[in-house]
Design an enzyme around this catalytic site. Structure first.
Site, PDB file in Angstrom:
ATOM      1  N   ASN A   1       0.796  -1.134   0.063  1.00  0.00           N
ATOM      2  CA  ASN A   1       0.032  -0.046  -0.146  1.00  0.00           C
ATOM      3  C   ASN A   1       0.980   1.160  -0.145  1.00  0.00           C
TER       4      ASN A   1
ATOM      5  N   LYS B   1      -5.250  -1.910   6.639  1.00  0.00           N
ATOM      6  CA  LYS B   1      -6.183  -1.109   7.236  1.00  0.00           C
ATOM      7  C   LYS B   1      -7.615  -0.565   6.801  1.00  0.00           C
TER       8      LYS B   1
ATOM      9  N   SER C   1      -5.614   1.466  17.269  1.00  0.00           N
ATOM     10  CA  SER C   1      -6.377   2.493  16.721  1.00  0.00           C
ATOM     11  C   SER C   1      -7.547   2.644  17.820  1.00  0.00           C
TER      12      SER C   1
ATOM     13  N   TYR D   1     -11.097  -5.964  10.733  1.00  0.00           N
ATOM     14  CA  TYR D   1      -9.876  -4.839  10.937  1.00  0.00           C
ATOM     15  C   TYR D   1      -9.682  -4.537  12.316  1.00  0.00           C
TER      16      TYR D   1
ATOM     17  N   LYS E   1      -6.789  -5.721  15.567  1.00  0.00           N
ATOM     18  CA  LYS E   1      -6.030  -4.613  16.411  1.00  0.00           C
ATOM     19  C   LYS E   1      -6.344  -4.981  17.904  1.00  0.00           C
TER      20      LYS E   1
ATOM     21  N   TYR F   1      -4.631   5.343  17.830  1.00  0.00           N
ATOM     22  CA  TYR F   1      -4.727   6.492  17.040  1.00  0.00           C
ATOM     23  C   TYR F   1      -6.036   6.855  16.862  1.00  0.00           C
ATOM     24  N   PHE F   2      -6.341   8.225  16.735  1.00  0.00           N
ATOM     25  CA  PHE F   2      -7.680   8.668  16.477  1.00  0.00           C
ATOM     26  C   PHE F   2      -7.646   8.870  14.861  1.00  0.00           C
ATOM     27  N   ASN F   3      -7.785  10.034  14.571  1.00  0.00           N
ATOM     28  CA  ASN F   3      -8.178  10.166  12.884  1.00  0.00           C
ATOM     29  C   ASN F   3      -6.738  11.010  12.403  1.00  0.00           C
TER      30      ASN F   3
ATOM     31  N   LEU G   1     -12.505  10.621   5.116  1.00  0.00           N
ATOM     32  CA  LEU G   1     -12.968  11.923   4.686  1.00  0.00           C
ATOM     33  C   LEU G   1     -11.952  12.914   4.186  1.00  0.00           C
TER      34      LEU G   1
ATOM     35  N   ARG H   1     -15.416  13.714  14.877  1.00  0.00           N
ATOM     36  CA  ARG H   1     -14.140  12.837  15.039  1.00  0.00           C
ATOM     37  C   ARG H   1     -12.988  13.672  15.655  1.00  0.00           C
TER      38      ARG H   1
ATOM     39  N   ARG I   1     -23.583   6.085   6.987  1.00  0.00           N
ATOM     40  CA  ARG I   1     -22.709   4.998   6.672  1.00  0.00           C
ATOM     41  C   ARG I   1     -22.721   3.816   7.736  1.00  0.00           C
TER      42      ARG I   1
HETATM   43  P1  NAD Z   1      -0.513   2.620   5.230  1.00  0.00           P
HETATM   44  O1  NAD Z   1      -1.179   1.455   4.578  1.00  0.00           O
HETATM   45  O2  NAD Z   1      -0.330   4.019   4.572  1.00  0.00           O
HETATM   46  O3  NAD Z   1       1.021   1.895   5.668  1.00  0.00           O
HETATM   47  C1  NAD Z   1       1.103   0.580   6.066  1.00  0.00           C
HETATM   48  C2  NAD Z   1       2.234  -0.017   5.277  1.00  0.00           C
HETATM   49  O4  NAD Z   1       2.517  -1.406   5.785  1.00  0.00           O
HETATM   50  C3  NAD Z   1       2.215   0.177   3.973  1.00  0.00           C
HETATM   51  O5  NAD Z   1       3.237   0.818   3.475  1.00  0.00           O
HETATM   52  C4  NAD Z   1       2.299  -1.464   3.772  1.00  0.00           C
HETATM   53  O6  NAD Z   1       2.745  -1.478   2.230  1.00  0.00           O
HETATM   54  C5  NAD Z   1       2.955  -1.934   4.747  1.00  0.00           C
HETATM   55  N1  NAD Z   1       2.521  -3.407   4.831  1.00  0.00           N
HETATM   56  C6  NAD Z   1       1.314  -3.927   5.069  1.00  0.00           C
HETATM   57  N2  NAD Z   1       1.565  -5.264   5.221  1.00  0.00           N
HETATM   58  C7  NAD Z   1       2.913  -5.546   5.399  1.00  0.00           C
HETATM   59  C8  NAD Z   1       3.541  -6.494   5.481  1.00  0.00           C
HETATM   60  N3  NAD Z   1       2.987  -7.986   5.649  1.00  0.00           N
HETATM   61  N4  NAD Z   1       4.851  -6.730   5.388  1.00  0.00           N
HETATM   62  C9  NAD Z   1       5.485  -5.347   5.157  1.00  0.00           C
HETATM   63  N5  NAD Z   1       4.635  -4.359   4.911  1.00  0.00           N
HETATM   64  C10 NAD Z   1       3.567  -4.581   5.091  1.00  0.00           C
HETATM   65  O7  NAD Z   1      -1.294   2.827   6.673  1.00  0.00           O
HETATM   66  P2  NAD Z   1      -1.123   3.987   7.760  1.00  0.00           P
HETATM   67  O8  NAD Z   1      -2.216   4.748   7.732  1.00  0.00           O
HETATM   68  O9  NAD Z   1       0.287   4.587   7.777  1.00  0.00           O
HETATM   69  O10 NAD Z   1      -1.269   3.149   8.939  1.00  0.00           O
HETATM   70  C11 NAD Z   1       0.095   2.553   9.621  1.00  0.00           C
HETATM   71  C12 NAD Z   1      -0.664   1.701  10.928  1.00  0.00           C
HETATM   72  O11 NAD Z   1      -1.290   2.494  11.777  1.00  0.00           O
HETATM   73  C13 NAD Z   1      -1.393   0.599  10.311  1.00  0.00           C
HETATM   74  O12 NAD Z   1      -1.276  -0.496  11.038  1.00  0.00           O
HETATM   75  C14 NAD Z   1      -3.020   1.008  10.472  1.00  0.00           C
HETATM   76  O13 NAD Z   1      -3.970  -0.229  10.628  1.00  0.00           O
HETATM   77  C15 NAD Z   1      -2.755   1.956  11.883  1.00  0.00           C
HETATM   78  N6  NAD Z   1      -3.736   2.858  11.897  1.00  0.00           N
HETATM   79  C16 NAD Z   1      -3.884   3.761  10.888  1.00  0.00           C
HETATM   80  C17 NAD Z   1      -5.142   4.858  10.935  1.00  0.00           C
HETATM   81  C18 NAD Z   1      -5.193   5.727   9.823  1.00  0.00           C
HETATM   82  O14 NAD Z   1      -6.361   6.436   9.968  1.00  0.00           O
HETATM   83  N7  NAD Z   1      -4.219   5.961   8.985  1.00  0.00           N
HETATM   84  C19 NAD Z   1      -5.694   4.681  12.438  1.00  0.00           C
HETATM   85  C20 NAD Z   1      -5.586   3.906  13.258  1.00  0.00           C
HETATM   86  C21 NAD Z   1      -4.444   3.027  13.111  1.00  0.00           C
HETATM   87  C1  UD1 Z   2     -12.596   4.970   9.872  1.00  0.00           C
HETATM   88  C2  UD1 Z   2     -12.882   3.667  10.296  1.00  0.00           C
HETATM   89  C3  UD1 Z   2     -11.868   3.254  11.621  1.00  0.00           C
HETATM   90  C4  UD1 Z   2     -10.369   3.476  11.174  1.00  0.00           C
HETATM   91  C5  UD1 Z   2     -10.394   5.029  10.687  1.00  0.00           C
HETATM   92  C6  UD1 Z   2      -8.870   5.200  10.380  1.00  0.00           C
HETATM   93  C7  UD1 Z   2     -15.036   3.017   9.423  1.00  0.00           C
HETATM   94  C8  UD1 Z   2     -16.486   2.698   9.786  1.00  0.00           C
HETATM   95  N1  UD1 Z   2     -14.226   3.426  10.438  1.00  0.00           N
HETATM   96  O1  UD1 Z   2     -13.042   5.944  10.786  1.00  0.00           O
HETATM   97  O2  UD1 Z   2     -12.250   1.856  11.854  1.00  0.00           O
HETATM   98  O3  UD1 Z   2      -9.790   3.388  12.259  1.00  0.00           O
HETATM   99  O4  UD1 Z   2     -11.067   5.123   9.463  1.00  0.00           O
HETATM  100  O5  UD1 Z   2      -8.594   4.547   9.213  1.00  0.00           O
HETATM  101  O6  UD1 Z   2     -14.681   2.840   8.376  1.00  0.00           O
HETATM  102  N2  UD1 Z   2     -17.410  10.654   6.289  1.00  0.00           N
HETATM  103  C9  UD1 Z   2     -18.213  11.373   5.318  1.00  0.00           C
HETATM  104  N3  UD1 Z   2     -18.075  11.110   4.014  1.00  0.00           N
HETATM  105  C10 UD1 Z   2     -17.001  10.453   3.438  1.00  0.00           C
HETATM  106  C11 UD1 Z   2     -16.075   9.970   4.412  1.00  0.00           C
HETATM  107  C12 UD1 Z   2     -16.361   9.964   5.707  1.00  0.00           C
HETATM  108  O7  UD1 Z   2     -19.298  12.123   5.769  1.00  0.00           O
HETATM  109  O8  UD1 Z   2     -17.167  10.164   2.206  1.00  0.00           O
HETATM  110  C13 UD1 Z   2     -17.633  10.969   7.738  1.00  0.00           C
HETATM  111  C14 UD1 Z   2     -17.735   9.833   8.564  1.00  0.00           C
HETATM  112  O9  UD1 Z   2     -19.247   9.393   8.377  1.00  0.00           O
HETATM  113  C15 UD1 Z   2     -17.376   9.979   9.807  1.00  0.00           C
HETATM  114  C16 UD1 Z   2     -16.307  11.088   9.480  1.00  0.00           C
HETATM  115  O10 UD1 Z   2     -16.281  11.601   8.225  1.00  0.00           O
HETATM  116  O11 UD1 Z   2     -18.162  10.714  10.527  1.00  0.00           O
HETATM  117  C17 UD1 Z   2     -14.991  10.564   9.526  1.00  0.00           C
HETATM  118  O12 UD1 Z   2     -14.803   9.463   8.798  1.00  0.00           O
HETATM  119  P1  UD1 Z   2     -13.524   8.524   8.419  1.00  0.00           P
HETATM  120  O13 UD1 Z   2     -12.453   9.474   7.922  1.00  0.00           O
HETATM  121  O14 UD1 Z   2     -13.834   7.446   7.352  1.00  0.00           O
HETATM  122  O15 UD1 Z   2     -13.239   8.052   9.730  1.00  0.00           O
HETATM  123  P2  UD1 Z   2     -13.787   7.024  10.932  1.00  0.00           P
HETATM  124  O16 UD1 Z   2     -15.144   6.596  10.476  1.00  0.00           O
HETATM  125  O17 UD1 Z   2     -13.829   7.838  12.188  1.00  0.00           O
END
Ligand code: NAD
Ligand code: UD1
Length: 334
Positions: free
Chosen positions: A35, A84, A124, A148, A152, A176-178, A199, A230, A291
Site C-alpha cells: 500500500n 487497514k 486504533s 480490521y 487490532k 490513534y484517532f483520525n 473523509l 471525530r 454509513r
Molecule cells: P499505510 O497503509 O499507509 O501503511 C502501512 C504500510 O504497511 C504500507 O506501506 C504497506 O505496504 C505496509 N505493509 C502492510 N502489510 C505488510 C507486510 N505484511 N509486510 C510489510 N509491509 C506491510 O497505513 P497507515 O495509515 O500509515 O497506518 C499505519 C498503521 O497504523 C496500520 O497498522 C494501521 O492499521 C494503523 N492505523 C492507521 C490509522 C489511519 O487512519 N491511517 C488509524 C488507526 C490505526
Molecule cells: C474509519 C474507520 C476506522 C478506522 C479509521 C482510520 C469505519 C467505519 N471506520 O474511521 O475503523 O480506524 O477510519 O482509518 O470505516 N465521512 C463522510 N463522507 C465520506 C467519508 C467520511 O461523511 O466520504 C464521515 C464519516 O461518516 C465520519 C467522518 O467523516 O463521521 C470520518 O470518517 P473517516 O475518515 O472514514 O474515519 P472514521 O469513520 O472515524
C-alpha cells in the site's frame, strides 16, 4: 543501534521516519509496498538528507525478518505494517487476520530470538467500538465491529500476554484517532488507491476535481450540526508521539496503552468549512444516508498521554487542512 520501522513507506510510518531522523536516530525500514511505493522512501531521504537501509520484504516471512535483525543492530521496533481498510476487511477477513496477525507474531518471535525487547504498536481508536460516552479514556471497554478492528484487539491482547511472560519486554500500544495532514515539504502524505474511504482524502480529491461531490454520511446524529464528530490529528504530531512512546518504552517494561488524539472533536461540516476557508476552494457536498457502522461522536481523553508521555498535539485544524491540500495538489500534478 537502530530502530526498525515496519510499514515505514506508508502514511504514518514515513512521517515517523522523518521525525526519528530529525532526532538523530538511526533507522531501518521494512515494507512490502502493498500500500505504498519506493518514491516515498526516496522522499524520506530527500527531506532528511539521510541514508538508511530499506528492505522490500514481507513481515510475514520469518527468514527475511531474521535477516534484517542479523544485518542490523535493532534496539527497538515500531510496528506500522498492516492492512487497514475497514470495508475490505469485512469482504476479505482471512487476508486481514493472516497479514496483521501473522506479521506481528513473527515479528515478536524474531525480536525475542534477537534479544530486542522494545515495541511500539499502531493500534486504533477502533478498539473502543461504540463508546457509551466521550471523551474516551484508555480504560474504557474494548470491542470490535469489523475484522480490521478485531485484528487490532487481538494483537493488543497478544502483546500484553508477551509482556506478562517476558518481564523484560516493553510495549506501548498507541491508539490513534483520525490522522490527517502531511509533511510541510508536501512530498510525503496520504494518497489512497482508488476512491478514498476516509473523509480528508475524499475532500482533497473533490478539491482537485477528481471527484465531483462529497457525500456527507448523515446529518441526523446527536451532534452540534447533525454530522459525525471525530478527533482529527495532524500526522506530524502523531509521528512525534511515537518518539515519546519509544522513550517511555526505554525506561519501563510491561504493556501500556495510550490515546493519540488532540482531545477535540470536529464534525464533518466543520472540516469541510475549515478546508474551504484555509485553502480558498469550494467543496460541493450533499447529505446522504448514514454509513453503516459509523458512530456519532469519537474523541480522545488525552490526559494519560500528556502526563506519562509528556506529549500533546501542537498543530491545529488549519495546518491539517493546508498540508493535506498542498500534498494532494503536488501529487496530482506530478
Ligand atoms: P499505510 O497503509 O499507509 O501503511 C502501512 C504500510 O504497511 C504500507 O506501506 C504497506 O505496504 C505496509 N505493509 C502492510 N502489510 C505488510 C507486510 N505484511 N509486510 C510489510 N509491509 C506491510 O497505513 P497507515 O495509515 O500509515 O497506518 C499505519 C498503521 O497504523 C496500520 O497498522 C494501521 O492499521 C494503523 N492505523 C492507521 C490509522 C489511519 O487512519 N491511517 C488509524 C488507526 C490505526
Ligand atoms: C474509519 C474507520 C476506522 C478506522 C479509521 C482510520 C469505519 C467505519 N471506520 O474511521 O475503523 O480506524 O477510519 O482509518 O470505516 N465521512 C463522510 N463522507 C465520506 C467519508 C467520511 O461523511 O466520504 C464521515 C464519516 O461518516 C465520519 C467522518 O467523516 O463521521 C470520518 O470518517 P473517516 O475518515 O472514514 O474515519 P472514521 O469513520 O472515524
Amino acid at each position: 543501534m537502530s530502530i526498525l520501522i515496519t510499514g515505514g513507506a506508508g502514511f504514518i510510518g514515513s512521517h515517523t521516519a522523518v521525525e526519528l531522523i530529525n532526532c538523530s536516530e538511526k533507522i531501518v525500514i521494512v515494507d512490502n509496498l502493498t500500500n505504498s511505493n519506493m518514491q516515498t522512501i526516496d522522499n524520506i531521504k530527500r527531506i532528511t538528507g539521510a541514508e538508511f537501509p530499506f528492505y522490500e520484504y514481507d513481515c510475514c516471512c520469518k527468514k527475511d525478518m531474521t535477516k534484517i535483525f542479523k544485518q542490523n543492530d535493532i534496539e527497538s521496533v515500531i510496528h506500522f505494517a498492516g492492512l487497514k481498510a475497514v470495508g475490505e476487511s469485512v469482504e476479505q477477513p482471512l487476508k486481514y487476520y493472516e497479514n496483521n496477525l501473522q506479521s506481528t507474531l513473527l515479528l515478536c518471535e524474531v525480536m525475542e530470538e534477537n534479544d530486542c525487547n522494545r515495541l511500539v504498536f499502531s493500534s486504533s481508536a477502533t478498539v473502543y467500538g461504540s463508546p457509551k460516552t466521550v471523551p474516551i479514556k484508555e480504560n474504557f471497554p474494548l470491542s470490535a465491529t469489523n475484522p480490521y478492528g478485531s485484528t487490532k484487539l487481538m494483537i493488543e491482547r497478544i502483546l500484553s500476554d508477551i509482556c506478562i511472560s517476558n518481564p523484560r519486554f516493553s510495549v506501548a500500544a498507541l491508539r490513534y484517532f483520525n490522522p490527517i495532514g502531511a509533511h510541510k515539504s508536501a512530498i510525503i502524505g496520504e494518497l489512497p488507491n482508488g476512491i478514498p474511504n476516509n473523509l480528508m482524502p475524499y475532500i482533497t480529491q473533490v478539491a482537485a476535481g477528481k471527484l465531483k461531490c462529497l457525500n456527507v454520511f448523515g446529518n441526523d446524529y446527536d451532534t452540534h450540526d447533525g454530522t459525525g464528530v471525530r478527533d482529527y490529528i495532524h500526522v506530524v504530531d502523531l509521528a512525534k508521539g511515537h518518539i515519546k512512546a519509544l522513550d517511555y518504552a526505554k525506561n519501563h517494561s510491561g504493556y501500556e496503552t495510550f490515546n493519540l488524539g488532540t482531545g477535540t472533536g470536529y464534525s464533518v461540516l466543520d472540516i469541510v468549512h475549515a478546508f474551504e476557508k484555509t485553502n480558498k476552494v469550494k467543496i460541493p457536498y450533499k447529505i446522504v444516508d448514514r454509513r453503516p457502522g459509523d458512530i456519532a461522536i469519537c474523541y480522545a481523553d488525552i490526559t494519560k498521554s500528556k502526563k506519562i508521555l509528556s506529549w500533546q498535539a501542537e498543530l491545529g485544524l488549519e495546518d491539517m487542512c493546508k498540508s493535506s491540500w498542498e500534498f494532494t495538489k503536488k501529487a496530482f500534478n506530478n
